[in-house]
Motif scaffolding. Sequence first.
Motif, PDB file in Angstrom:
ATOM      1  N   VAL A 221      25.497  29.421  36.545  1.00 57.57           N
ATOM      2  CA  VAL A 221      25.635  30.890  37.519  1.00 57.57           C
ATOM      3  C   VAL A 221      25.845  32.210  36.338  1.00 57.57           C
ATOM      4  CG1 VAL A 221      27.224  32.460  38.745  1.00 57.57           C
ATOM      5  CG2 VAL A 221      26.987  30.042  39.294  1.00 57.57           C
ATOM      6  N   LEU A 222      26.522  31.756  35.304  1.00 57.64           N
ATOM      7  CA  LEU A 222      26.729  32.779  34.099  1.00 57.64           C
ATOM      8  C   LEU A 222      25.229  33.079  33.342  1.00 57.64           C
ATOM      9  CD1 LEU A 222      28.513  34.541  32.338  1.00 57.64           C
ATOM     10  CD2 LEU A 222      29.064  32.615  30.952  1.00 57.64           C
ATOM     11  N   GLY A 223      24.474  31.766  33.163  1.00 58.06           N
ATOM     12  CA  GLY A 223      23.340  32.158  32.798  1.00 58.06           C
ATOM     13  C   GLY A 223      22.220  32.826  33.497  1.00 58.06           C
ATOM     14  N   SER A 224      22.313  32.848  34.808  1.00 57.15           N
ATOM     15  CA  SER A 224      21.417  33.820  35.702  1.00 57.15           C
ATOM     16  C   SER A 224      21.903  34.985  35.311  1.00 57.15           C
ATOM     17  CB  SER A 224      21.245  33.346  37.142  1.00 57.15           C
ATOM     18  OG  SER A 224      22.687  33.398  37.720  1.00 57.15           O
ATOM     19  N   HIS A 225      23.229  35.423  35.531  1.00 56.53           N
ATOM     20  CA  HIS A 225      23.653  36.684  35.180  1.00 56.53           C
ATOM     21  C   HIS A 225      23.430  37.481  33.739  1.00 56.53           C
ATOM     22  CE1 HIS A 225      25.938  37.445  38.833  1.00 56.53           C
ATOM     23  NE2 HIS A 225      26.428  36.231  38.928  1.00 56.53           N
ATOM     24  N   LEU A 226      23.167  36.484  32.961  1.00 61.04           N
ATOM     25  CA  LEU A 226      22.777  36.979  31.458  1.00 61.04           C
ATOM     26  C   LEU A 226      21.338  37.358  31.545  1.00 61.04           C
ATOM     27  CD1 LEU A 226      24.820  34.515  29.352  1.00 61.04           C
ATOM     28  CD2 LEU A 226      25.179  37.077  29.347  1.00 61.04           C
ATOM     29  N   ARG A 227      20.633  36.504  32.223  1.00 53.84           N
ATOM     30  CA  ARG A 227      19.076  36.671  32.038  1.00 53.84           C
ATOM     31  C   ARG A 227      18.886  37.974  33.026  1.00 53.84           C
ATOM     32  NH1 ARG A 227      19.498  31.111  33.078  1.00 53.84           N
ATOM     33  NH2 ARG A 227      19.061  31.285  35.464  1.00 53.84           N
ATOM     34  N   GLU A 228      19.331  38.124  34.095  1.00 51.45           N
ATOM     35  CA  GLU A 228      19.297  39.358  34.816  1.00 51.45           C
ATOM     36  C   GLU A 228      19.556  40.587  34.132  1.00 51.45           C
ATOM     37  OE1 GLU A 228      21.057  41.581  38.961  1.00 51.45           O
ATOM     38  OE2 GLU A 228      21.438  39.530  38.677  1.00 51.45           O
ATOM     39  N   LEU A 229      20.777  40.648  33.456  1.00 50.56           N
ATOM     40  CA  LEU A 229      21.205  41.734  32.468  1.00 50.56           C
ATOM     41  C   LEU A 229      20.098  42.087  31.242  1.00 50.56           C
ATOM     42  CD1 LEU A 229      25.136  41.129  32.435  1.00 50.56           C
ATOM     43  CD2 LEU A 229      23.898  43.061  33.344  1.00 50.56           C
ATOM     44  N   MET A 230      19.694  40.973  30.763  1.00 51.71           N
ATOM     45  CA  MET A 230      18.725  41.236  29.757  1.00 51.71           C
ATOM     46  C   MET A 230      17.687  41.997  30.195  1.00 51.71           C
ATOM     47  SD  MET A 230      18.317  38.011  27.117  1.00 51.71           S
ATOM     48  CE  MET A 230      17.782  36.719  28.366  1.00 51.71           C
TER      49      MET A 230
ATOM     50  N   GLY B 116      19.751  46.787  20.401  1.00 46.06           N
ATOM     51  CA  GLY B 116      20.438  46.943  21.559  1.00 46.06           C
ATOM     52  C   GLY B 116      20.986  45.833  22.334  1.00 46.06           C
ATOM     53  N   GLY B 117      20.819  44.722  21.562  1.00 47.13           N
ATOM     54  CA  GLY B 117      21.317  43.329  22.167  1.00 47.13           C
ATOM     55  C   GLY B 117      20.051  42.550  22.251  1.00 47.13           C
TER      56      GLY B 117
ATOM     57  N   ALA C   1      30.181  36.129  22.878  1.00 48.23           N
ATOM     58  CA  ALA C   1      29.002  36.997  22.000  1.00 48.23           C
ATOM     59  C   ALA C   1      28.765  36.335  20.748  1.00 48.23           C
ATOM     60  CB  ALA C   1      29.550  38.516  21.879  1.00 48.23           C
ATOM     61  N   LEU C   2      29.854  35.955  20.135  1.00 54.38           N
ATOM     62  CA  LEU C   2      29.907  35.335  18.779  1.00 54.38           C
ATOM     63  C   LEU C   2      28.882  33.829  19.050  1.00 54.38           C
ATOM     64  CD1 LEU C   2      33.564  35.766  17.628  1.00 54.38           C
ATOM     65  CD2 LEU C   2      31.238  36.422  16.361  1.00 54.38           C
ATOM     66  N   TRP C   3      29.261  33.153  20.067  1.00 53.52           N
ATOM     67  CA  TRP C   3      28.636  31.945  20.382  1.00 53.52           C
ATOM     68  C   TRP C   3      26.974  32.173  20.586  1.00 53.52           C
ATOM     69  CZ3 TRP C   3      25.702  30.613  24.652  1.00 53.52           C
ATOM     70  CH2 TRP C   3      25.238  29.403  24.837  1.00 53.52           C
ATOM     71  N   TRP C   4      26.814  33.201  21.294  1.00 54.03           N
ATOM     72  CA  TRP C   4      25.485  33.584  21.939  1.00 54.03           C
ATOM     73  C   TRP C   4      24.627  33.931  20.598  1.00 54.03           C
ATOM     74  CZ3 TRP C   4      24.356  37.847  25.860  1.00 54.03           C
ATOM     75  CH2 TRP C   4      22.912  37.776  26.478  1.00 54.03           C
ATOM     76  N   VAL C   5      25.144  34.716  19.854  1.00 53.77           N
ATOM     77  CA  VAL C   5      24.658  35.144  18.640  1.00 53.77           C
ATOM     78  C   VAL C   5      24.343  33.808  17.813  1.00 53.77           C
ATOM     79  CG1 VAL C   5      24.591  36.584  16.581  1.00 53.77           C
ATOM     80  CG2 VAL C   5      25.138  37.636  18.611  1.00 53.77           C
TER      81      VAL C   5
ATOM     82  N   HIS D 123      27.297  45.633  12.989  1.00 50.98           N
ATOM     83  CA  HIS D 123      28.246  45.812  13.734  1.00 50.98           C
ATOM     84  C   HIS D 123      27.579  46.119  15.301  1.00 50.98           C
ATOM     85  CE1 HIS D 123      31.926  46.015  11.206  1.00 50.98           C
ATOM     86  NE2 HIS D 123      31.120  45.154  10.818  1.00 50.98           N
ATOM     87  N   ASP D 124      26.498  47.052  15.056  1.00 50.46           N
ATOM     88  CA  ASP D 124      25.756  47.757  16.367  1.00 50.46           C
ATOM     89  C   ASP D 124      25.151  46.582  17.189  1.00 50.46           C
ATOM     90  OD1 ASP D 124      23.970  47.286  14.316  1.00 50.46           O
ATOM     91  OD2 ASP D 124      22.705  48.683  15.139  1.00 50.46           O
ATOM     92  N   VAL D 125      24.736  45.785  16.723  1.00 46.26           N
ATOM     93  CA  VAL D 125      23.993  44.446  17.289  1.00 46.26           C
ATOM     94  C   VAL D 125      25.169  43.752  18.054  1.00 46.26           C
ATOM     95  CG1 VAL D 125      22.768  42.475  16.932  1.00 46.26           C
ATOM     96  CG2 VAL D 125      22.052  44.341  15.728  1.00 46.26           C
ATOM     97  N   MET D 126      26.281  43.486  16.997  1.00 48.44           N
ATOM     98  CA  MET D 126      27.375  42.801  18.069  1.00 48.44           C
ATOM     99  C   MET D 126      27.947  43.425  19.077  1.00 48.44           C
ATOM    100  SD  MET D 126      27.502  39.518  16.731  1.00 48.44           S
ATOM    101  CE  MET D 126      28.916  39.423  17.862  1.00 48.44           C
ATOM    102  N   ALA D 127      28.137  44.508  18.893  1.00 46.72           N
ATOM    103  CA  ALA D 127      28.545  45.448  20.139  1.00 46.72           C
ATOM    104  C   ALA D 127      27.625  45.504  21.292  1.00 46.72           C
ATOM    105  CB  ALA D 127      29.102  46.942  19.444  1.00 46.72           C
ATOM    106  N   ALA D 128      26.572  45.415  21.149  1.00 50.41           N
ATOM    107  CA  ALA D 128      25.572  45.597  22.115  1.00 50.41           C
ATOM    108  C   ALA D 128      25.711  44.140  22.691  1.00 50.41           C
ATOM    109  CB  ALA D 128      24.215  45.761  21.767  1.00 50.41           C
TER     110      ALA D 128
END
Length: 238
Positions: free
Chosen positions: A41-50, A230-231, A129-133, A148-153
């Motif tokens: 479920v979380l993965g589907s939300h991440l894909r939608e948000l991208m 921008g992420g 975010a740390l894990w994802w990057v 820092h801007d990349v991590m913030a995004a």
Amino acid sequence: MVIALAVCIGGGTGSGGAAAQAVIDGWSWSILVPSYTQTDVLGSHLRELMNRDAQRDMPPPDVSALRYTPSKARRSANLSAFVERTRAVDPNGAADLQRLFADGDIIEKIAALIAPHGLRVDNLADAYALWWVTAWQATRGDNDTLGHDVMAAVRAQAARALNDAGGPARASDAQKQELAEALLVQTALIDGAVEQAKGNPVRMRQVRAAVSNGAQRMGLDMARMELTGGGFVPGGGR
């Protein structure tokens, strides 16, 4: 990776080398992450948000529901549970993990490294975010420092997805701590595995494949996304 977390696992020797081998063996992915997370479920939300983030700017997300009050007792229990879950499928990996955890508080070590970057171990958005990057970079055979801007995004993207998924934001402090610490331990192991594989193409291919497969179990296809200022945005492809 944005912070040199490889130092948390011994800089490439001793327990560090053995623990990072666990990334290649692949045991940590399905064992450490708690089931309530609903990673599909979380993965589907991440894909939608991208897709959404690539089309327009998004307002800053509310991260208040993703914070938790950490407990040293819960941390000790979590790390012990990670070892015991691993022991059921990989006794050698469990012994390596136990030695790693005995070498000081790994979560406190991570906290000290990420604090100067404005990140905390007591927030699920930061941990995810740390894990994802780190996982995305590992699939490219990379762990270079990011801005820092990349991590913030990415943190904002993670916060939106965790809030939208519902379960993590509504979880108890104990559940949030378990998920955050599972992600943080994985992050340190992945970063260490990449660091150790530098200069060894065969080992690096193994690490890249293992992290890619593990991320897919978390609902993310790292080959189909790119990291920008921008992420994360859709891109790549096999």
